[in-house]
Design an enzyme around this catalytic site. Structure first.
Site, mmCIF file in Angstrom:
data_model
loop_
_atom_site.group_PDB
_atom_site.id
_atom_site.type_symbol
_atom_site.label_atom_id
_atom_site.label_comp_id
_atom_site.label_asym_id
_atom_site.label_seq_id
_atom_site.Cartn_x
_atom_site.Cartn_y
_atom_site.Cartn_z
ATOM 1 N N ASN A 1 -5.160 3.991 -3.066
ATOM 2 C CA ASN A 1 -6.636 3.988 -3.012
ATOM 3 C C ASN A 1 -7.349 3.400 -4.229
ATOM 4 O O ASN A 1 -7.434 4.048 -5.268
ATOM 5 C CB ASN A 1 -7.172 5.408 -2.874
ATOM 6 C CG ASN A 1 -6.771 6.024 -1.568
ATOM 7 O OD1 ASN A 1 -7.074 5.487 -0.512
ATOM 8 N ND2 ASN A 1 -6.051 7.133 -1.641
ATOM 9 N N SER B 1 0.829 -1.211 0.000
ATOM 10 C CA SER B 1 0.000 0.000 0.000
ATOM 11 C C SER B 1 0.858 1.253 0.000
ATOM 12 O O SER B 1 1.999 1.245 0.489
ATOM 13 C CB SER B 1 -0.859 -0.026 1.271
ATOM 14 O OG SER B 1 -1.351 1.253 1.560
ATOM 15 N N ARG C 1 -1.130 12.966 -0.933
ATOM 16 C CA ARG C 1 -0.475 11.737 -1.404
ATOM 17 C C ARG C 1 -0.824 11.527 -2.872
ATOM 18 O O ARG C 1 -1.992 11.593 -3.248
ATOM 19 C CB ARG C 1 -0.967 10.551 -0.576
ATOM 20 C CG ARG C 1 -0.437 9.220 -1.069
ATOM 21 C CD ARG C 1 -0.965 8.074 -0.236
ATOM 22 N NE ARG C 1 -0.371 8.056 1.090
ATOM 23 C CZ ARG C 1 -0.888 7.381 2.113
ATOM 24 N NH1 ARG C 1 -2.006 6.701 1.970
ATOM 25 N NH2 ARG C 1 -0.286 7.396 3.286
ATOM 26 N N LYS D 1 -13.747 3.457 2.223
ATOM 27 C CA LYS D 1 -12.775 4.512 1.923
ATOM 28 C C LYS D 1 -13.512 5.720 1.344
ATOM 29 O O LYS D 1 -14.696 5.655 1.031
ATOM 30 C CB LYS D 1 -11.751 3.973 0.950
ATOM 31 C CG LYS D 1 -10.978 2.825 1.561
ATOM 32 C CD LYS D 1 -9.845 2.406 0.690
ATOM 33 C CE LYS D 1 -8.760 1.814 1.569
ATOM 34 N NZ LYS D 1 -7.446 1.963 0.995
ATOM 35 N N ALA D 2 -12.741 6.795 1.147
ATOM 36 C CA ALA D 2 -13.357 8.089 0.814
ATOM 37 C C ALA D 2 -14.316 8.043 -0.388
ATOM 38 O O ALA D 2 -15.437 8.552 -0.277
ATOM 39 C CB ALA D 2 -12.269 9.136 0.601
ATOM 40 N N TYR E 1 -0.971 -0.204 10.243
ATOM 41 C CA TYR E 1 -1.213 -0.772 8.903
ATOM 42 C C TYR E 1 0.013 -0.632 7.984
ATOM 43 O O TYR E 1 0.429 -1.587 7.324
ATOM 44 C CB TYR E 1 -2.428 -0.068 8.302
ATOM 45 C CG TYR E 1 -2.810 -0.470 6.905
ATOM 46 C CD1 TYR E 1 -3.399 -1.706 6.650
ATOM 47 C CD2 TYR E 1 -2.604 0.396 5.834
ATOM 48 C CE1 TYR E 1 -3.769 -2.056 5.359
ATOM 49 C CE2 TYR E 1 -2.971 0.058 4.544
ATOM 50 C CZ TYR E 1 -3.552 -1.173 4.316
ATOM 51 O OH TYR E 1 -3.923 -1.527 3.028
ATOM 52 N N CYS F 1 0.451 3.380 1.984
ATOM 53 C CA CYS F 1 0.636 3.700 3.407
ATOM 54 C C CYS F 1 2.041 3.349 3.894
ATOM 55 O O CYS F 1 2.383 3.635 5.037
ATOM 56 C CB CYS F 1 -0.410 2.980 4.259
ATOM 57 S SG CYS F 1 -2.046 3.710 4.094
HETATM 58 P P1 NAD Z 1 -11.144 -6.006 1.556
HETATM 59 O O1 NAD Z 1 -11.219 -5.724 3.018
HETATM 60 O O2 NAD Z 1 -12.343 -5.748 0.730
HETATM 61 O O3 NAD Z 1 -10.674 -7.504 1.312
HETATM 62 C C1 NAD Z 1 -9.769 -8.171 2.155
HETATM 63 C C2 NAD Z 1 -10.348 -9.541 2.448
HETATM 64 O O4 NAD Z 1 -9.410 -10.262 3.269
HETATM 65 C C3 NAD Z 1 -11.665 -9.477 3.219
HETATM 66 O O5 NAD Z 1 -12.706 -10.107 2.500
HETATM 67 C C4 NAD Z 1 -11.358 -10.200 4.517
HETATM 68 O O6 NAD Z 1 -12.431 -10.980 5.015
HETATM 69 C C5 NAD Z 1 -10.182 -11.080 4.102
HETATM 70 N N1 NAD Z 1 -9.427 -11.500 5.284
HETATM 71 C C6 NAD Z 1 -9.079 -10.740 6.361
HETATM 72 N N2 NAD Z 1 -8.473 -11.498 7.270
HETATM 73 C C7 NAD Z 1 -8.434 -12.756 6.772
HETATM 74 C C8 NAD Z 1 -7.940 -13.988 7.282
HETATM 75 N N3 NAD Z 1 -7.379 -14.074 8.486
HETATM 76 N N4 NAD Z 1 -8.067 -15.096 6.510
HETATM 77 C C9 NAD Z 1 -8.671 -15.031 5.290
HETATM 78 N N5 NAD Z 1 -9.157 -13.890 4.761
HETATM 79 C C10 NAD Z 1 -9.035 -12.764 5.500
HETATM 80 O O7 NAD Z 1 -9.885 -5.157 1.016
HETATM 81 P P2 NAD Z 1 -9.447 -4.832 -0.477
HETATM 82 O O8 NAD Z 1 -9.737 -3.406 -0.719
HETATM 83 O O9 NAD Z 1 -9.956 -5.862 -1.403
HETATM 84 O O10 NAD Z 1 -7.857 -4.971 -0.330
HETATM 85 C C11 NAD Z 1 -7.138 -6.118 -0.755
HETATM 86 C C12 NAD Z 1 -5.666 -5.943 -0.432
HETATM 87 O O11 NAD Z 1 -5.162 -4.759 -1.055
HETATM 88 C C13 NAD Z 1 -5.364 -5.778 1.069
HETATM 89 O O12 NAD Z 1 -4.129 -6.381 1.375
HETATM 90 C C14 NAD Z 1 -5.226 -4.281 1.224
HETATM 91 O O13 NAD Z 1 -4.431 -3.932 2.335
HETATM 92 C C15 NAD Z 1 -4.565 -3.917 -0.084
HETATM 93 N N6 NAD Z 1 -4.785 -2.508 -0.450
HETATM 94 C C16 NAD Z 1 -6.029 -2.083 -0.776
HETATM 95 C C17 NAD Z 1 -6.233 -0.751 -1.085
HETATM 96 C C18 NAD Z 1 -7.600 -0.222 -1.438
HETATM 97 O O14 NAD Z 1 -7.734 0.974 -1.680
HETATM 98 N N7 NAD Z 1 -8.642 -1.045 -1.508
HETATM 99 C C19 NAD Z 1 -5.159 0.151 -1.073
HETATM 100 C C20 NAD Z 1 -3.892 -0.322 -0.725
HETATM 101 C C21 NAD Z 1 -3.717 -1.662 -0.435
#
Ligand code: NAD
Length: 332
Positions: free
Chosen positions: A179, A119, A287, A193-194, A150, A121
């Site tokens: 994002n 990320s 950012r 998110k926003a 995070y 972040c």
């Molecule tokens: P999301 O929360 O929609 O999906 C993440 C999924 O992981 C969820 O369905 C959750 O139930 C599952 N999960 C959590 N803990 C778990 C566990 N112990 N075992 C199995 N599954 C588990 O998030 P997203 O937006 O789809 O993000 C996906 C990845 O991308 C994440 O690693 C997130 O940090 C990264 N990311 C996302 C964004 C964004 O803007 N969406 C930005 C930067 C990074």
């Protein structure tokens, strides 16, 4: 096209659900989708793939997930928008167990490609104090001062991917997403998110006739937002490539939160009175994604205009809210 088993971890979530859909569209059939949530809470569920409910913090569950896999996409994490990550630092850091145990399982079963979703972040907070940002280049992650909780987990897990590659030859690939937004994502409940939060608030104002909106911070903080289709393209392109360092996958179209609200108001055809909540979590002041490296390596960068992606996202959230009986009255 790979014919081996592709494992999507976090498949019940936003990006993971879209990735499974996209792999199916491309003709892949040997797909294992894994998430901790009960199946009825997955944002997208495809009966034609192998769906498993596992807790990937546990090593044995990671082994169940990774067995026979050719590629693993690790999109599983305990995460959300600023309102979530600033108030759940420990839970966010515990996602380190997911990546650690998945890497160990991937190595054990000789997985050929391992993708990790990092990320923006991870970037040093000192470089993000001014809303008139200089976009973040990959080297700006060091010296390290990432988002507390995070961001530290993401930076540590990035490095663990690197060392599994260097020490054990596991082919890891790491993207730093900026994002991501789109339909079939979280728009309510505290993890949103926003872009989704603002769509929801604008729709709520429009439907209730109370033409006001609460904006977190002073609205001058700046960000870029990447539409889900670009995220999927960049993710698969990187995973298939020989490029091994962490790389930005993000839009470089910078907007302030006020401009984001302007766009959503324009889509909705309303104008709202803005109430700024200066005590709400708002993250860094500015950012943006510097896309020099991704352009140089792949000759590509995310290209969906924010206005276009927001329009699709707005319509989807609108339909969800109306379907849900417009449980919008009285929502803060
Ligand atoms: P999301 O929360 O929609 O999906 C993440 C999924 O992981 C969820 O369905 C959750 O139930 C599952 N999960 C959590 N803990 C778990 C566990 N112990 N075992 C199995 N599954 C588990 O998030 P997203 O937006 O789809 O993000 C996906 C990845 O991308 C994440 O690693 C997130 O940090 C990264 N990311 C996302 C964004 C964004 O803007 N969406 C930005 C930067 C990074």
């Amino acid at each position: 096209m790979s014919s081996g088993k592709i494992v999507v971890c976090g498949a019940g979530g936003f990006i993971g659900g879209h990735l499974v859909a996209d792999l199916l569209r491309q003709g892949h059939r040997d797909i294992r989708a894994v998430d901790i949530k009960p199946f009825d809470e997955w944002y997208q569920l495809f009966p034609e793939v192998e769906n498993l409910r596992l807790d990937l913090r546990l090593r044995e569950d990671c082994e169940t997930a990774a067995r026979d896999a050719e590629q693993i996409y690790n999109l599983a994490a305990d995460m959300g928008g600023m309102g979530y990550i600033e108030t759940h630092r420990c839970l966010c850091m515990l996602s380190v167990l997911i990546n650690t145990h998945l890497l160990m399982a991937a190595q054990k079963f000789g997985v050929q490609r391992y993708f990790y979703a990092s990320s923006a972040c991870v970037y040093n907070a000192d470089k993000q104090r001014d809303p008139n940002v200089t976009a973040l280049k990959e080297e700006d992650a060091y010296p390290a001062m990432p988002e507390d909780g995070y961001g530290w987990e993401k930076l540590f897990s990035e490095r663990m991917c690197r060392h599994f590659r260097e020490d054990f030859g596991l082919q890891t690939r790491v993207a730093r997403y900026h994002n991501v937004y789109g339909p079939h994502g979280t728009w309510d409940g505290g993890r949103e998110k926003a872009p989704a939060a603002i769509c929801r608030k604008v729709i709520q104002a429009k439907l209730s006739g109370n033409l006001e909106i609460e904006v977190w911070g002073d609205g001058r903080q700046t960000r870029s937002f990447m539409y889900i289709d670009d995220c999927l393209h960049g993710t698969q392109m990187l995973t298939a490539s020989d490029f091994t360092d962490p790389i930005n996958i993000g839009s470089s179209e910078l907007v302030s939160i006020n401009q984001l609200v302007d766009l959503v108001e324009e889509i909705a055809g309303v104008k709202l009175k803005r109430n700024y909540n200066l005590n709400a979590p708002k993250g860094v002041n500015g950012r943006n994604s510097d896309n020099t490296l991704i352009q140089k390596i792949f000759g590509w960068e995310p290209r969906t205009r924010l206005r276009d992606g927001l329009e699709i996202t707005y319509r989807w959230i609108y339909d969800e809210m109306v379907k849900g009986g417009v449980s919008v009255v009285n929502r803060a």
